[in-house]
Scaffold this motif. Structure first.
Motif, PDB file in Angstrom:
ATOM      1  N   ASN A 132       0.835  -1.207   0.000  1.00 20.74           N
ATOM      2  CA  ASN A 132       0.000   0.000   0.000  1.00 20.74           C
ATOM      3  C   ASN A 132       0.868   1.255   0.000  1.00 20.74           C
ATOM      4  OD1 ASN A 132       0.956  -0.188   2.659  1.00 20.74           O
ATOM      5  ND2 ASN A 132      -0.793   0.955   3.439  1.00 20.74           N
ATOM      6  N   VAL A 133       2.166   1.090  -0.166  1.00 22.43           N
ATOM      7  CA  VAL A 133       3.181   2.138  -0.210  1.00 22.43           C
ATOM      8  C   VAL A 133       3.403   2.731   1.179  1.00 22.43           C
ATOM      9  CG1 VAL A 133       3.985   4.262  -1.308  1.00 22.43           C
ATOM     10  CG2 VAL A 133       2.651   2.618  -2.631  1.00 22.43           C
ATOM     11  N   ALA A 134       2.351   3.168   1.858  1.00 23.26           N
ATOM     12  CA  ALA A 134       2.474   3.692   3.229  1.00 23.26           C
ATOM     13  C   ALA A 134       2.380   2.516   4.197  1.00 23.26           C
ATOM     14  CB  ALA A 134       1.400   4.729   3.505  1.00 23.26           C
ATOM     15  N   GLU A 135       3.435   1.734   4.264  1.00 27.25           N
ATOM     16  CA  GLU A 135       3.376   0.435   4.933  1.00 27.25           C
ATOM     17  C   GLU A 135       3.408   0.514   6.458  1.00 27.25           C
ATOM     18  OE1 GLU A 135       5.553  -2.229   1.466  1.00 27.25           O
ATOM     19  OE2 GLU A 135       6.602  -1.841   3.341  1.00 27.25           O
TER      20      GLU A 135
ATOM     21  N   ILE B  77       7.111   5.545   3.950  1.00 26.39           N
ATOM     22  CA  ILE B  77       7.064   5.021   2.585  1.00 26.39           C
ATOM     23  C   ILE B  77       8.465   4.609   2.159  1.00 26.39           C
ATOM     24  CG2 ILE B  77       6.589   5.637   0.174  1.00 26.39           C
ATOM     25  CD1 ILE B  77       4.463   7.549   1.206  1.00 26.39           C
ATOM     26  N   PRO B  78       8.680   3.343   1.807  1.00 25.51           N
ATOM     27  CA  PRO B  78      10.008   2.902   1.364  1.00 25.51           C
ATOM     28  C   PRO B  78      10.261   3.271  -0.094  1.00 25.51           C
ATOM     29  CG  PRO B  78       8.525   1.039   1.376  1.00 25.51           C
ATOM     30  CD  PRO B  78       7.733   2.208   1.899  1.00 25.51           C
TER      31      PRO B  78
ATOM     32  N   GLY C 160      15.812   6.916  -8.660  1.00 26.09           N
ATOM     33  CA  GLY C 160      16.691   6.420  -7.619  1.00 26.09           C
ATOM     34  C   GLY C 160      15.946   5.747  -6.490  1.00 26.09           C
ATOM     35  N   TYR C 161      16.700   5.471  -5.405  1.00 23.80           N
ATOM     36  CA  TYR C 161      16.189   4.732  -4.253  1.00 23.80           C
ATOM     37  C   TYR C 161      16.226   5.644  -3.025  1.00 23.80           C
ATOM     38  CZ  TYR C 161      16.773   0.591  -7.166  1.00 23.80           C
ATOM     39  OH  TYR C 161      16.688  -0.331  -8.178  1.00 23.80           O
ATOM     40  N   GLY C 162      15.087   5.807  -2.402  1.00 20.42           N
ATOM     41  CA  GLY C 162      15.013   6.656  -1.224  1.00 20.42           C
ATOM     42  C   GLY C 162      13.841   6.284  -0.348  1.00 20.42           C
ATOM     43  N   VAL C 163      13.680   7.018   0.751  1.00 16.29           N
ATOM     44  CA  VAL C 163      12.560   6.808   1.663  1.00 16.29           C
ATOM     45  C   VAL C 163      11.917   8.153   1.970  1.00 16.29           C
ATOM     46  CG1 VAL C 163      13.479   4.715   2.707  1.00 16.29           C
ATOM     47  CG2 VAL C 163      14.050   6.946   3.704  1.00 16.29           C
TER      48      VAL C 163
END
Length: 530
Positions: free
Chosen positions: A333-336, A357-358, A371-374
């Protein structure tokens, strides 16, 4: 054909009402939705919510007026325009709010809304797949599940919150709301369970239930002060004698429709050239919402959900797992993860909420970030600022004017500033910090209170919980009485988040379904009272 009940809006509340009111085969019910059926696959795949903000045909896509305390920015307010309403485009978090919220409601709107009564409805609605205790139900229409495959970074967030002295909490709807943990979600077998899927789809074959989609109601029609039906663009739908129109369009659309129908602030209606059926100054007033600010960071590794060529193999595996087994990253759900905290220990309940959110999230997902972020969100749960929905035009197809008045009360900004500082501490606590390359927002150069306040004014956004614009109450000035009946007229009710007398300390989807159930029971217990 005429109907005993015409329900305007097939969202979180409308689908519950349609289910309950059509259970009697002798009762004719019509449910009207401005948007289409919920056939788009992005609705049903939980991770698809990342794409839904782009789909204007499923989304009202409202904009606020320039917000004075937010650098005069217009904020984007997505609201569902599809079967299921906002429950078809939201993050599926199952949250009831705090018991004290409903004790306050009982003080303002009577014992019907006190915690023991509403708690019983929450439990009756629920079919919890994991938690089996006195706080939860099994066998109800609304499936509530643990996430099937939460991202490891979501668990790292929980550990980081505990490192900052917040308790771990496996159940925000249980003994206490305080603490951090993974959210439970309204999913069944890894797929979104909207209000439409939970309450409407199982009863669509009832011959006494008529569903009308892609039809926007222009006004409620009246004979004298009694509602007689609703006017669409090309036709009128009529009530049977003694029937009722029930507005379930939500916090924006329900007061908008009342005003278009001549019920609202008289001077404003007259200025728009609309006849005044009932001068009700509070229609559209009492607007409350949760204002939200984020902290973001770039990662050293690739644990997050990323937009990068290197994520493609994971995406292929996730699609396969979702299609075959209802599992994998596409059930996210994205907002895990998230949680609740108090900006001051003396508070009687949590007044800050986190959504972790991961992944990077900018502009409600409308702007892609490589890219990869939180992203860690924090919002003020109990703001004192109040805004208003008002008419911008007498044209029913023109959107109303939304003035949220964020940070209009002097106590709200210090609360959100406190939340931003705590979110930053959590992000840099060792369990998360070991994954982080650098903070990107607000950024390491933003340190002083003055700079953080400027950042809030530049970036804060809604977290999608507007309520209160047709507030119910015991007092004569309230828009509706405690059973949702619109004061000053007959045969017209409101049943959705707009009737909340005060905003709750949590996500608003499950409480909106509870409101619909409560008002449906009032109607069924007193079928002739309108």
């Amino acid at each position: 054909m005429s109907f005993d009940y015409i329900i305007v809006g097939a969202g979180s509340a409308g689908c519950v009402l349609a289910n309950r009111l059509s259970a009697n085969p002798k009762t004719r019910v019509c449910l009207i939705e401005a948007g289409p059926a919920d056939r788009n696959p992005m609705i049903h795949m939980p991770f698809g919510l990342a794409a839904l903000a782009h789909m204007r045909w499923l989304n009202w896509g409202y904009q606020t007026e320039p917000e004075a305390q937010l650098n005069h920015r217009r904020l984007f307010w997505p609201r569902g325009r599809v079967l299921g309403g906002s429950s078809s485009i939201n993050a599926m978090i199952y949250m009831r709010g705090h018991p004290q919220d409903y004790r306050d409601w009982a003080r303002l709107a009577g014992p019907l809304w006190d915690w023991p009564r509403v708690r019983a409805i929450f439990v009756a609605h629920e079919d919890n797949q994991t938690l089996r205790d006195d706080h939860h139900g099994q066998g109800g229409p609304l499936t509530v599940s643990d996430l099937t495959d939460p991202n490891p970074l979501s668990r790292a967030f929980v550990a980081a919150g505990m490192d900052c002295q917040l308790p771990g909490n496996p159940d925000f709807n249980g003994v206490t709301q305080d603490g951090v943990g993974l959210y439970q979600v309204t999913q069944r077998n890894g797929r979104r369970l909207s209000s439409a899927q939970a309450f409407l789809v199982p009863v669509l074959d009832r011959p006494n239930l008529t569903l009308v989609t892609k039809a926007q109601v222009h006004q409620v029609t009246f004979a004298g002060r009694r509602a007689t039906g609703v006017q669409l663009r090309d036709r009128t739908l009529a009530l049977a004698e003694g029937g009722e129109v029930i507005l379930s369009g939500g916090t924006i659309n329900s007061p908008h429709l009342l005003m278009l129908s001549g019920i609202g602030p008289g001077a404003q209606l007259q200025a728009m050239g609309l006849p005044v059926l009932h001068d009700a100054p509070e229609v559209g007033a009492n607007l409350a919402d949760h204002l939200d600010i984020t902290v973001q960071a770039a990662l050293k590794g690739r644990e997050a959900i990323g937009i990068a060529p290197s994520f493609l193999p994971r995406a292929v595996r996730a699609a396969w797992a979702y299609l075959r087994r209802g599992q994998g990253e596409f059930t996210s759900n994205v907002a895990e993860a998230g949680g609740f905290a108090r900006s001051d220990p003396a508070r009687d309940r949590p007044n800050l909420q986190f959504h972790f959110i991961p992944a990077y999230l900018h502009d409600h997902g409308r702007r892609l970030s490589l890219g990869y972020g939180v992203t860690l969100h924090v919002c003020d749960l109990l703001p004192k600022s109040r805004g208003r929905i008002s008419l911008a035009s007498p044209d029913p197809m023109a959107p109303p004017r939304i003035t949220a008045n964020y940070l209009g009360h002097p106590e709200d900004l210090p609360t959100l500033l406190s939340g931003l500082k705590l979110a930053r501490r959590i992000l840099h606590a060792p369990p998360l910090a070991r994954h982080i390359l650098s903070e990107t927002l607000p950024g390491p150069q933003v340190v002083s209170d003055e700079a953080l306040v400027a950042d809030i004014r530049a970036r804060a956004e809604t977290i999608y919980h507007p309520v209160g614009t047709c507030r119910m109450g015991l007092d004569a000035a309230s828009v509706t009485d405690p059973q949702g009946r619109v004061r000053g007229v007959q045969g017209l009710r409101v049943a959705d988040a707009s009737v909340m007398p005060q905003i709750i300390a949590g996500n608003t989807n499950a409480p909106t379904m509870m409101i619909a159930e409560t008002i449906a029971r009032c109607i069924l217990d007193q079928p002739s009272a309108s």
